[in-house]
Design a protein around this motif. Sequence first.
Motif, short mmCIF file in Angstrom:
data_model
loop_
_atom_site.label_atom_id
_atom_site.label_comp_id
_atom_site.label_asym_id
_atom_site.label_seq_id
_atom_site.Cartn_x
_atom_site.Cartn_y
_atom_site.Cartn_z
N UNK A 1 -4.50 3.18 -6.84
CA UNK A 1 -4.19 3.96 -8.06
C UNK A 1 -5.39 4.85 -8.40
N UNK A 2 -6.59 4.28 -8.28
CA UNK A 2 -7.81 5.03 -8.64
C UNK A 2 -7.97 6.27 -7.77
N UNK A 3 -7.55 6.15 -6.51
CA UNK A 3 -7.70 7.27 -5.59
C UNK A 3 -6.84 8.46 -6.02
N UNK B 1 0.84 -1.21 0.00
CA UNK B 1 0.00 0.00 0.00
C UNK B 1 0.87 1.26 0.00
N UNK B 2 1.87 1.29 0.89
CA UNK B 2 2.76 2.45 0.97
C UNK B 2 3.48 2.66 -0.35
N UNK B 3 3.93 1.55 -0.91
CA UNK B 3 4.62 1.58 -2.20
C UNK B 3 3.73 2.21 -3.28
N UNK B 4 2.50 1.73 -3.38
CA UNK B 4 1.59 2.18 -4.43
C UNK B 4 1.15 3.63 -4.22
N UNK B 5 0.88 3.99 -2.98
CA UNK B 5 0.46 5.35 -2.66
C UNK B 5 1.52 6.34 -3.14
N UNK B 6 2.75 6.04 -2.77
CA UNK B 6 3.85 6.93 -3.08
C UNK B 6 4.08 7.03 -4.59
N UNK B 7 4.00 5.89 -5.26
CA UNK B 7 4.18 5.86 -6.70
C UNK B 7 3.04 6.62 -7.39
N UNK B 8 1.82 6.41 -6.92
CA UNK B 8 0.66 7.07 -7.53
C UNK B 8 0.73 8.58 -7.32
N UNK B 9 1.26 8.97 -6.17
CA UNK B 9 1.41 10.39 -5.87
C UNK B 9 2.40 11.06 -6.83
N UNK B 10 3.54 10.41 -7.05
CA UNK B 10 4.52 10.96 -7.99
C UNK B 10 3.96 10.98 -9.40
N UNK C 1 0.86 11.27 -10.31
CA UNK C 1 -0.10 12.38 -10.40
C UNK C 1 0.62 13.72 -10.53
N UNK C 2 1.65 13.86 -9.71
CA UNK C 2 2.46 15.09 -9.73
C UNK C 2 3.07 15.35 -11.10
N UNK C 3 3.39 14.27 -11.82
CA UNK C 3 4.06 14.41 -13.12
C UNK C 3 3.08 14.24 -14.27
N UNK C 4 1.78 14.16 -13.97
CA UNK C 4 0.78 14.04 -15.03
C UNK C 4 0.80 12.70 -15.74
N UNK C 5 1.18 11.66 -15.01
CA UNK C 5 1.30 10.33 -15.61
C UNK C 5 0.15 9.44 -15.14
N UNK C 6 -0.44 8.69 -16.06
CA UNK C 6 -1.49 7.73 -15.71
C UNK C 6 -0.89 6.33 -15.61
N UNK C 7 -1.02 5.72 -14.43
CA UNK C 7 -0.57 4.32 -14.28
C UNK C 7 -1.70 3.45 -14.81
N UNK C 8 -1.51 2.83 -15.97
CA UNK C 8 -2.62 2.18 -16.66
C UNK C 8 -2.58 0.66 -16.62
N UNK C 9 -1.52 0.10 -16.06
CA UNK C 9 -1.49 -1.36 -16.02
C UNK C 9 -0.22 -1.86 -15.40
N UNK C 10 -0.05 -3.17 -15.46
CA UNK C 10 1.14 -3.76 -14.88
C UNK C 10 1.00 -5.24 -14.74
N UNK C 11 1.75 -5.77 -13.83
CA UNK C 11 1.76 -7.22 -13.64
C UNK C 11 2.18 -7.53 -12.21
N UNK C 12 1.62 -8.61 -11.67
CA UNK C 12 1.97 -9.07 -10.33
C UNK C 12 2.47 -10.51 -10.45
N UNK C 13 3.59 -10.80 -9.83
CA UNK C 13 4.09 -12.18 -9.84
C UNK C 13 4.74 -12.50 -8.51
#
Lengths: 347, 347
Positions: B22-24, A115-124, A126-138
């Motif tokens: 991410x959605x948030x 959660x902390x990882x994703x929050x921080x990444x999503x914040x950056x 947003x700050x840079x105008x980037x949409x995180x649109x996908x990925x992968x979990x393994x």
Amino acid sequence: MPSMRVSEIGEFGLIDHIRTIIARYRDVGQTPWQEVLVDTGDDAAAWRSNGTVQLATTDTLVQGVHFNLSVVSWEELGWKSLAVNLSDIAAMGGVPEYALVSLAIPGELELDNISAFCESMAQLARQCGVAIVGGNIAAAPIVVITAAIMGRSKGETILRRSTANPGEQIAITGYTGLSAAGLEILTRKTKLDQEATTMLRRAHLQPVPRIREGQILVEHGVKTAIDISDGLVADLDHICEMSRVNARVTLDLVPMHDALIANFPNHRELALCGGEDYELLFTADADTVARVKRSVDCPVTVIGEITDEDTPARVTVMDSKGDVIPYGKGGWQHFKDEISESRLRQP
Amino acid sequence: MPSMRVSEIGEFGLIDHIRTIIARYRDVGQTPWQEVLVDTGDDAAAWRSNGTVQLATTDTLVQGVHFNLSVVSWEELGWKSLAVNLSDIAAMGGVPEYALVSLAIPGELELDNISAFCESMAQLARQCGVAIVGGNIAAAPIVVITAAIMGRSKGETILRRSTANPGEQIAITGYTGLSAAGLEILTRKTKLDQEATTMLRRAHLQPVPRIREGQILVEHGVKTAIDISDGLVADLDHICEMSRVNARVTLDLVPMHDALIANFPNHRELALCGGEDYELLFTADADTVARVKRSVDCPVTVIGEITDEDTPARVTVMDSKGDVIPYGKGGWQHFKDEISESRLRQP
């Protein structure tokens, strides 16, 4: 005869080897290849698409190689995983737009960390105008994070490594060596005052990609840039190699941050070879550099010039008297770090 | 209170968790978000760009989780790393164009292995009209391969998971279970005749992404598809979840390959839950399915239909008499594989 090992040719040798293979299978008759402007060998790949230039880059952080979970928070890791990729788009003078994030992690990891990882990444993002649109979990025995960012150029021009010309000034944004100093604090548990500690730790773990600065370089007609990830000298060497020129750096001109001078006897080495600064290193004529300097908010410092002199090394570092200073091999190279004279990153 | 662990919520729970975060932070006022058509939750992300639809996807293979170097050749690994990503573009009905490849590898690896890996990957890329334009190299204690592929739609339409309607037929290309059977041969060293062994090994390690077939689906007006990577039932379940419908599969209709029937007593389980088939599963009305069937070179088989019945499970498997057959949890899910009743992949 046993085959050669990857460690024997090092990261850059391996990259060359792979490029040669890929090139052999390149079919220039195929549409995608016809549109390619830059493939491997620059900060990001670039190709034409419907009148714009598209950019794409990817970077991986490996637990135990790029970061140590005992000293890094998940918040910092989320930030940095995206920042290092954003910096590659910045080094092309581009606009980052979309991101994919691939997370390989052990199942016993605590969800709160993710959660902390994703929050921080999503914040950056947003700050840079980037949409995180996908990925992968393994599932994986260690943490390996790979992000890919896609973007575009603002106009027709992208910043390249291959366009430096003799006579141009060499300039950098901000300061180098702070990230490496931050790493020293983390690994050697060096005690400094709170302010310096926070600043250096942040320089190492929460670098701010120079996206706007990269775009300003393009706007003012700069053609050549790289982001400083391997180290100032090492990355300047990349420009020289790709542009087939040499470079002379005057050590006294390299900006040294007060916190570095005050606390690190090896501050010159850190500034020259530290790596992971994510500042921009660029070359241009003096007028252009002066215009850039007036347009950006961060310091811009001229540290030397591009030459066509026949020097033993592609990059020569000199003192104010013009004497050559040996700076060691320096810089970061995967697989070959054991032979590097100044090994600054954590094992 | 200790935090929950990733393994407790499993891969799909984790994906949901990350999507929520991410959605948030999504800023729908920002340009990239305004152009997004599909973010997480489908085979690839999709966004509008200058009148076309751009596609991007990433997938990771982890040593010891997705592959075992004692039974897989580097050539096969190079192929598969790219193929699994190409399959995601195929599942959107798209045209793959550009690839980035991130390689995390131990330094002691033999260079010849990397050569075989790259040759094979470059060959598949060429075959599919894809330009490998960049990537990343990092040192790591285990091999982790992440590829990202960017592409575009052929027209306005992309295939989605969320558009299935009650009354539509469910159809698949080719056969399922062959890849899982190939894995059984590799891990249990099962001895079969040479022809079957080669075919099943190839199904597992050198799947051919159904790129052309995906495009043909779009051309004939199909709206809904997924590639079978988790398993036939598991991936049909993904469609049902995203489309808010249920599905009824008639087991006798599921195509069983002769090599499976002849050699694997568990062939039904393999076909339903095997995973990594990289065939396309799609839904459409009977006329459309019939037209697709006439247009593609591979077998296309109707295996059931989409319903709005109120059934206990989203996917119900029935025998020819209409009796419900329990198929176990099946399918592949990272982190939760220990609770899966039919665990088919290697540890």
